[in-house]
Design a protein around this motif. Structure first.
Motif, PDB file in Angstrom:
ATOM      1  N   THR A 399     -13.406   5.279  -3.749  1.00  0.00           N
ATOM      2  CA  THR A 399     -12.087   4.783  -3.371  1.00  0.00           C
ATOM      3  C   THR A 399     -11.043   5.555  -4.166  1.00  0.00           C
ATOM      4  N   ALA A 400     -10.095   6.139  -3.468  1.00  0.00           N
ATOM      5  CA  ALA A 400      -9.006   6.865  -4.123  1.00  0.00           C
ATOM      6  C   ALA A 400      -7.763   5.993  -4.123  1.00  0.00           C
ATOM      7  N   ILE A 401      -7.078   5.954  -5.250  1.00  0.00           N
ATOM      8  CA  ILE A 401      -5.819   5.202  -5.382  1.00  0.00           C
ATOM      9  C   ILE A 401      -4.711   6.217  -5.609  1.00  0.00           C
ATOM     10  N   THR A 402      -3.758   6.232  -4.741  1.00  0.00           N
ATOM     11  CA  THR A 402      -2.659   7.178  -4.844  1.00  0.00           C
ATOM     12  C   THR A 402      -1.357   6.414  -5.065  1.00  0.00           C
ATOM     13  N   GLY A 403      -0.317   7.154  -5.362  1.00  0.00           N
ATOM     14  CA  GLY A 403       0.992   6.559  -5.615  1.00  0.00           C
ATOM     15  C   GLY A 403       1.797   7.476  -6.506  1.00  0.00           C
ATOM     16  N   THR A 404       3.065   7.207  -6.616  1.00  0.00           N
ATOM     17  CA  THR A 404       3.932   8.044  -7.441  1.00  0.00           C
ATOM     18  C   THR A 404       3.587   7.873  -8.917  1.00  0.00           C
ATOM     19  N   SER A 405       4.034   8.799  -9.724  1.00  0.00           N
ATOM     20  CA  SER A 405       3.831   8.694 -11.166  1.00  0.00           C
ATOM     21  C   SER A 405       4.507   7.433 -11.689  1.00  0.00           C
ATOM     22  N   GLY A 406       3.786   6.678 -12.519  1.00  0.00           N
ATOM     23  CA  GLY A 406       4.325   5.446 -13.063  1.00  0.00           C
ATOM     24  C   GLY A 406       4.205   4.255 -12.147  1.00  0.00           C
ATOM     25  N   ALA A 558      -7.989   7.387  -9.536  1.00  0.00           N
ATOM     26  CA  ALA A 558      -6.528   7.453  -9.401  1.00  0.00           C
ATOM     27  C   ALA A 558      -6.147   8.925  -9.384  1.00  0.00           C
ATOM     28  N   THR A 559      -5.422   9.347  -8.364  1.00  0.00           N
ATOM     29  CA  THR A 559      -5.154  10.771  -8.226  1.00  0.00           C
ATOM     30  C   THR A 559      -3.894  11.045  -7.427  1.00  0.00           C
ATOM     31  N   HIS A 560      -3.287  12.209  -7.718  1.00  0.00           N
ATOM     32  CA  HIS A 560      -2.227  12.763  -6.883  1.00  0.00           C
ATOM     33  C   HIS A 560      -2.780  13.863  -5.981  1.00  0.00           C
ATOM     34  N   SER A 561      -4.021  14.245  -6.218  1.00  0.00           N
ATOM     35  CA  SER A 561      -4.590  15.412  -5.547  1.00  0.00           C
ATOM     36  C   SER A 561      -5.045  15.058  -4.132  1.00  0.00           C
ATOM     37  N   THR A 570     -12.393   5.845   1.055  1.00  0.00           N
ATOM     38  CA  THR A 570     -11.257   4.969   1.324  1.00  0.00           C
ATOM     39  C   THR A 570     -10.100   5.371   0.431  1.00  0.00           C
ATOM     40  N   VAL A 571      -8.892   5.234   0.946  1.00  0.00           N
ATOM     41  CA  VAL A 571      -7.693   5.530   0.167  1.00  0.00           C
ATOM     42  C   VAL A 571      -6.821   4.282   0.132  1.00  0.00           C
ATOM     43  N   LEU A 572      -6.413   3.905  -1.085  1.00  0.00           N
ATOM     44  CA  LEU A 572      -5.463   2.811  -1.266  1.00  0.00           C
ATOM     45  C   LEU A 572      -4.182   3.402  -1.843  1.00  0.00           C
ATOM     46  N   VAL A 573      -3.075   2.770  -1.540  1.00  0.00           N
ATOM     47  CA  VAL A 573      -1.785   3.283  -1.987  1.00  0.00           C
ATOM     48  C   VAL A 573      -1.051   2.186  -2.759  1.00  0.00           C
ATOM     49  N   ILE A 574      -0.538   2.550  -3.931  1.00  0.00           N
ATOM     50  CA  ILE A 574       0.309   1.624  -4.692  1.00  0.00           C
ATOM     51  C   ILE A 574       1.760   1.994  -4.403  1.00  0.00           C
ATOM     52  N   ASP A 576       5.634   0.310  -4.847  1.00  0.00           N
ATOM     53  CA  ASP A 576       6.463  -0.760  -5.390  1.00  0.00           C
ATOM     54  C   ASP A 576       5.615  -1.826  -6.089  1.00  0.00           C
ATOM     55  N   GLY A 577       4.559  -1.366  -6.763  1.00  0.00           N
ATOM     56  CA  GLY A 577       3.713  -2.267  -7.539  1.00  0.00           C
ATOM     57  C   GLY A 577       2.653  -2.987  -6.750  1.00  0.00           C
ATOM     58  N   LEU A 578       2.614  -2.801  -5.433  1.00  0.00           N
ATOM     59  CA  LEU A 578       1.642  -3.508  -4.603  1.00  0.00           C
ATOM     60  C   LEU A 578       0.581  -2.546  -4.093  1.00  0.00           C
ATOM     61  N   LEU A 579      -0.669  -2.977  -4.124  1.00  0.00           N
ATOM     62  CA  LEU A 579      -1.781  -2.177  -3.620  1.00  0.00           C
ATOM     63  C   LEU A 579      -1.941  -2.460  -2.134  1.00  0.00           C
ATOM     64  N   HIS A 580      -1.730  -1.424  -1.319  1.00  0.00           N
ATOM     65  CA  HIS A 580      -1.800  -1.599   0.130  1.00  0.00           C
ATOM     66  C   HIS A 580      -3.234  -1.679   0.597  1.00  0.00           C
ATOM     67  N   ASP A 581      -3.403  -2.227   1.774  1.00  0.00           N
ATOM     68  CA  ASP A 581      -4.735  -2.334   2.362  1.00  0.00           C
ATOM     69  C   ASP A 581      -5.362  -0.959   2.509  1.00  0.00           C
ATOM     70  N   ALA A 582      -6.684  -0.955   2.480  1.00  0.00           N
ATOM     71  CA  ALA A 582      -7.416   0.298   2.599  1.00  0.00           C
ATOM     72  C   ALA A 582      -7.239   0.888   3.985  1.00  0.00           C
ATOM     73  N   LYS A 583      -7.253   2.216   4.004  1.00  0.00           N
ATOM     74  CA  LYS A 583      -7.252   2.889   5.297  1.00  0.00           C
ATOM     75  C   LYS A 583      -8.114   4.135   5.177  1.00  0.00           C
ATOM     76  N   PRO A 584      -8.722   4.597   6.234  1.00  0.00           N
ATOM     77  CA  PRO A 584      -9.610   5.753   6.148  1.00  0.00           C
ATOM     78  C   PRO A 584      -8.887   6.965   5.592  1.00  0.00           C
ATOM     79  N   ALA A 585      -9.603   7.732   4.799  1.00  0.00           N
ATOM     80  CA  ALA A 585      -8.999   8.916   4.204  1.00  0.00           C
ATOM     81  C   ALA A 585      -8.590   9.920   5.264  1.00  0.00           C
ATOM     82  N   ASN A 586      -9.365  10.026   6.339  1.00  0.00           N
ATOM     83  CA  ASN A 586      -9.057  11.023   7.354  1.00  0.00           C
ATOM     84  C   ASN A 586      -7.873  10.611   8.226  1.00  0.00           C
ATOM     85  N   ALA A 587      -7.342   9.399   7.949  1.00  0.00           N
ATOM     86  CA  ALA A 587      -6.160   8.979   8.695  1.00  0.00           C
ATOM     87  C   ALA A 587      -4.878   9.442   8.043  1.00  0.00           C
ATOM     88  N   ARG A 588      -4.995  10.041   6.852  1.00  0.00           N
ATOM     89  CA  ARG A 588      -3.813  10.489   6.118  1.00  0.00           C
ATOM     90  C   ARG A 588      -3.290  11.788   6.694  1.00  0.00           C
TER      91      ARG A 588
END
Length: 588
Positions: A399-406, A558-561, A570-574, A576-588
């Motif tokens: 599972t990859a967690i992405t999001g802006t720095s901080g 946790a990655t920016h890459s 699976t990729v999750l996105v943070i 505004d402080g909230l972890l969004h629902d999972a979505k397939p990586a190939n959907a990005r």
């Protein structure tokens, strides 16, 4: 709202708080609480301090006997009694040996007690500062080093000086006063009258010391931070041409500490001078009285006859009467310094949860799933949550967690690892047969900053498992793709790396960290920007190494890459402080 209404509301709120028992503690109560905590710190060395105080009192008694023998010898010389001279010198020598021995032993026991106190505080600080303590707030490296090295010694030295003194001072002063009163009571009255002037001076000494200790503590903390930051950022400062400017900042901080220290010394000198004046006055009064009495100019009605033995003994023991008082005055300055130190240590120690899941060797043999249920985390003092998460990470998946720095990616990983506790909600690890809270030490962690010691490659890998066999180390090397790297090193696994990993590239250091994590045998891997600051080729090699090493394991990264996120299931996105629902990586 009018001023009167404001005053009425303020009074009503204060009354309500006092009524329901939630009134905030005042400065005096907080100070009493700080004093109680400072006193509690002496517990590990209390046994040694007690013995030291007893021996200090014994030293006083032996010293009185010693001076009595000397005064007896002087009287014998005056009377030309040769036999008494000899016995007086023998008695002086016999009393001197145990007196010196008792004083030396008392100092040794006090030092042993101080070491016990410092050791106990350092153990508590170690437990509180390490990530395994589950602390919510962060302590800067400069403050942590300052507390561990200097502040513990400040508290220990204070107790080594004052705790034995509490036992010995009353006994010693009473013994001196009793002997003085027994041989010539007018001299004892002078001592008692002078004693009444000392508490006021000691109180002034304490007030002087309190403000000075606060200034010195603040200046020391600032200088520690400047020095540490300067060394850590020296390369950046050099590249920016800011070394000279930073040097001036360092000089300024050092000058502030110097001024604060000199202020403390001036305060100590002033209060010490007043103490010395009072003591000197008392001794001078007694010396003048004894001298005039021996010459026959002064005679107190009903006072016993004063001879050389009596007068000399009184003059010799008078300074001993004031010695505990002088030590207590000195302790007033040290007390404020120790109180400031204890307050800083307490702030670190009491920020640690009382109950922490103990670190353990990884026992889970299946891939570990992770469940986040209504998890919220807020740093102390913040007005909003840093993280809000509800998610399930299936066993054996990436599972990859992405999001802006901080945005909170690293914070979320620390919650999963058990390094922090959520402010609300629950984090659980689960397999087909086990569901539990995170067990410290039960997962593998690879971060964006690889810590390599000044040791061999083998020793750096074996940090993950000190008892690992050569076969296990070789298996970890293969899993991390280090074989080709080792072939290029002069001594392979026995090649010594410089401090900070000098001798290998950033990508190679990252693969050493992967081998170290693999050696732990954990089935849950947490990766915090493992490919940060790598070029495309190095990043590809690290991703391939991670894929090999984590085969069959659960991985949260946790990655920016984008290439690393694309390798996840699976990729999750943070956001505004909230972890969004999972979505397939190939959907990005």
């Amino acid at each position: 709202m009018t001023t009167n209404e404001d005053a009425f509301m303020t009074t009503a709120l204060m009354t309500a708080k006092e009524t329901d028992g939630t009134r905030e503690p005042g400065p005096a109560e907080e100070r009493q609480d700080d004093d109680a905590w400072l006193t509690e710190c002496a517990a590990p060395g209390r046994h040694w301090f007690g013995l030291s105080g007893t021996l200090q009192a014994l030293e006083t008694l032996l010293t009185i006997a010693r001076w009595a023998a000397l005064a007896w010898t002087a009287q014998a010389v005056l009377d030309r009694a040769v036999a008494q001279e000899t016995w007086g010198l023998v008695a002086f020598a016999v009393a001197s040996v145990p007196a010196v021995g008792a004083g030396w032993t008392a100092g040794t026991l006090a030092e042993r007690g101080a070491r016990a106190v410092a050791r106990g505080l350092r153990q508590r600080l170690t437990g509180a500062l390490l990530p395994t303590a589950g602390r919510i707030s962060e302590t800067g490296p400069a403050e942590a080093a300052w507390a561990m090295v200097d502040l513990t010694d400040d508290v220990a030295d204070f107790h080594a000086q004052t705790v034995p003194l509490r036992r010995s001072a009353p006994l010693s002063m009473l013994a001196v006063l009793a002997v003085t009163a027994a041989v010539h009571w007018p001299a004892a009255i002078v001592l008692v009258l002078t004693t009444a002037l000392l508490p006021l001076n000691m109180r002034l000494a304490g007030l002087f010391a309190q403000h000075g200790a606060d200034l010195q503590s603040s200046a020391t903390r600032h200088l520690n931070a400047v020095v540490l930051d300067s060394f850590r950022g020296m390369r950046t400062l050099r590249e920016l041409g800011a070394v000279g400017r930073r040097g001036r900042t360092l000089t300024s901080a050092a000058e502030q500490l110097n001024k604060a220290t000199m202020s403390v010394l001036r305060r100590a000198f002033l209060s010490g001078m007043i103490m010395d004046i009072v003591i000197t006055f008392s001794i001078a009064v007694n010396a003048t009285y004894i001298g005039l009495s021996l010459l026959g100019y002064v005679r107190v009605p009903h006072a016993p006859r004063l001879d050389l033995f009596t007068g000399l003994l009184v003059l010799l023991v008078c300074p001993m009467y004031f010695a505990p008082m002088r030590a207590r005055a000195s302790a007033f300055h040290q007390r404020e310094r120790a109180r400031a130190a204890a307050d800083a240590i307490r702030g670190i120690v009491e920020d640690t949860p009382a109950e922490v899941i103990r670190a353990a060797r990884p026992q889970l043999t299946e891939p570990v799933g992770v469940s986040l249920t209504a998890v919220r985390f807020r740093y102390g003092g913040a007005d909003h949550d840093t993280i809000g998460a509800d998610a399930e990470f299936a066993p054996g998946t990436w599972t990859a967690i992405t999001g802006t720095s901080g945005s909170g990616k690293s914070t979320l990983l620390s919650l999963i690892a058990g390094l922090r506790r959520p402010s609300a909600g629950a984090v659980r690890w689960q397999t087909s047969s086990v569901r539990q809270e995170p067990a410290l030490g039960g997962c593998a962690w690879v971060g964006q900053q690889t810590v390599l010691l000044d040791a061999t490659v083998r020793d750096n890998i074996r940090l993950g498992r000190p008892d690992a066999t050569e076969t296990q180390i070789r298996r970890a090397v293969d899993a991390a793709g280090l074989s080709a790297v080792l072939e290029g090193l002069p001594e392979g696994l026995n090649t010594r790396l410089g401090e900070g990993g000098w001798g290998v590239s950033t990508g190679e250091a990252r693969r050493i960290a992967i081998a170290r994590a693999f050696l732990r045998g954990a089935r849950l891997w947490l990766l915090d920007e493992p490919t940060a600051h790598l070029d495309a080729d190095s990043e590809r090699e690290v991703v391939e190494a991670l894929r090999r090493a984590t085969d069959g394991c659960t991985v949260v990264v946790a990655t920016h890459s984008f290439p690393l996120a694309a390798a996840a299931d699976t990729v999750l996105v943070i956001d505004d402080g909230l972890l969004h629902d999972a979505k397939p990586a190939n959907a990005r």
